[in-house]
Structures are given as C-alpha cells and as structure tokens.
Write a protein that holds these residues in place. Structure first.
Motif: not given
Length: 232
Positions: A183-201
């Motif tokens: 999962x390359x979600x953070x490749x272009x993101x600033x450091x921090x916490x983000x929601x994962x829409x496909x997995x609420x938990x």
C-alpha cells in the motif's frame, strides 16, 4: 526516563508522560512556597471526587482569584488560594517538556488522562482539549520518526473516554500496528495520521513516505476529527 536511558534502554523506546491533572494539598501554616507544611490533601474536586487529585478543568476553575507561581527549577506552575495549594502543568510547562523530549531524541509522548483535560472546553476558555491539542501541535512540528512494531507513534492518542467526568474511566486499550509495503498511500503524503475509508477500524500512519496501517482496538473506529480511535 534518564534512569532507563542511562541503563541502556534505546531512547526511541522511551516515551515521556504528560499530566492533565494536578496534586492539591491543604496548607497548615501561612507559608505557601514549595515545601510548605500541609495537613493533608485538599478537598476533592466536584467531578473527580478524589481528595488532593484535581483534573485540569477543575484547576482552571480554581485559578480564578488564585495566586500563580512558578517552580523555577522544574519550570512548572503552582497556584494558591486561601489554604489550598495545587501543582499542575500548563501549556508553557508542556512546551518546556517537549523541548527536553526532542533534545534527547526520546520516542514520543503519552497523556494521563484524556478525560482530565477540558474535553468540552467548558471551564478553561481555551477550546476543546487545550493541553492535549497543544501537546500534539508541539510533537508534530517536525518530521515524524518511523513507527516500529514495539511502539505507537507519538502523535497517536488512545481512545477518548466519553463517560461524564464523574464516571469511572473506561479501560484504555492499546493500539496494534502492522506494515503493508504493498500500500503506497503515504508515498506523496506529509507525515501524520489519515483515515482509511475502506476499513473504519484501521487508519494510516505516514512517516518519511512510508505507509503503516494501524488497527484500532476491538469495537472502536477511527475518527478523523480527533485523529484517534473512538466508540462508534
């Protein structure tokens, strides 16, 4: 913390504790400086109901009309009103402690306890969670360290206790972590916490372009508004 560091514990595995409560005493003489004689704990707070133990939101009420002083060597305040004395933390002391935390490269910060802060902004006039919000802003100003399997990133908070302040606190579960290199979600993101829409938990933790997927404890879901796991 220095004890464990000097005994060889890796500094990145040591987290500094931050208190959202104060210890209160009843003075037995006219003296009120540090080390003054006391006759025991101060009266219990209206909400926490434990003698000598006051939440930050109870302290905010006490500060009205109180004399506030600074313990110079510790850089923390205390307040006196009539024959009651309370030592506590505020934003300035949090800032001093975070500077120490960063100067020594410790792993992060933890708070005891979330429900001791002014969580609804009703008492201190500084908005919701004034201490914890300020702490989070201080520890996330720089690039976040990579999370590990042994530690929780220093910007992740435990679940908020939605019980009223007089209720018995809920158990505070831990947060498990797992990495997912696919999962390359953070490749272009600033450091921090983000929601994962496909997995609420679950939610993303980004650090230095690396993606980590963290899982909330059972029965909790991630809420982007507070960047925390909470009851649905």
């Amino acid at each position: 913390m220095r004890y464990w560091r000097d005994k060889g514990t890796p500094v990145e595995k040591l987290n500094m504790g931050f208190a959202t409560y104060g210890r209160a005493f009843q003075l037995s003489t006219a003296s009120s400086q540090v080390g003054a004689p006391t006759s025991g704990p101060a009266a219990a707070g209206v909400f926490t109901r434990e003698a000598g133990f006051w939440s930050f939101y109870e302290i905010c009420t006490f500060l009205q009309g109180a004399s506030i002083q600074l313990i110079e060597d510790q850089k923390v305040p205390y307040a006196v009103k009539q024959n009651e004395w309370v030592g506590y933390d505020n934003k300035d002391s949090f800032e001093t402690k975070v500077r120490y935390l960063k100067d020594n490269s410790f792993g992060g910060a933890f708070v005891w306890a979330l429900d001791m802060d002014d969580f609804k902004g009703q008492f201190c006039g500084q908005g919701n969670y004034p201490l914890i919000t300020y702490l989070r802003s201080l520890v996330t100003q720089d690039v976040q360290p990579l999370p590990t399997m042994e530690t929780i990133p220093n910007h992740v908070t435990p679940p908020i206790n939605k019980n009223p302040p007089h209720a018995k606190p809920l158990p505070r579960p831990t947060i498990s972590t797992s990495s997912n290199s696919a999962d390359n979600f953070c490749a272009t993101k600033a450091g921090g916490i983000y929601a994962k829409p496909d997995a609420p938990g679950s939610f993303y933790s980004c650090a230095n372009g690396i993606t980590w997927i963290l899982n909330c404890p059972s029965n909790l879901v991630f809420q982007d508004s507070c960047k925390c796991c909470n009851w649905p």
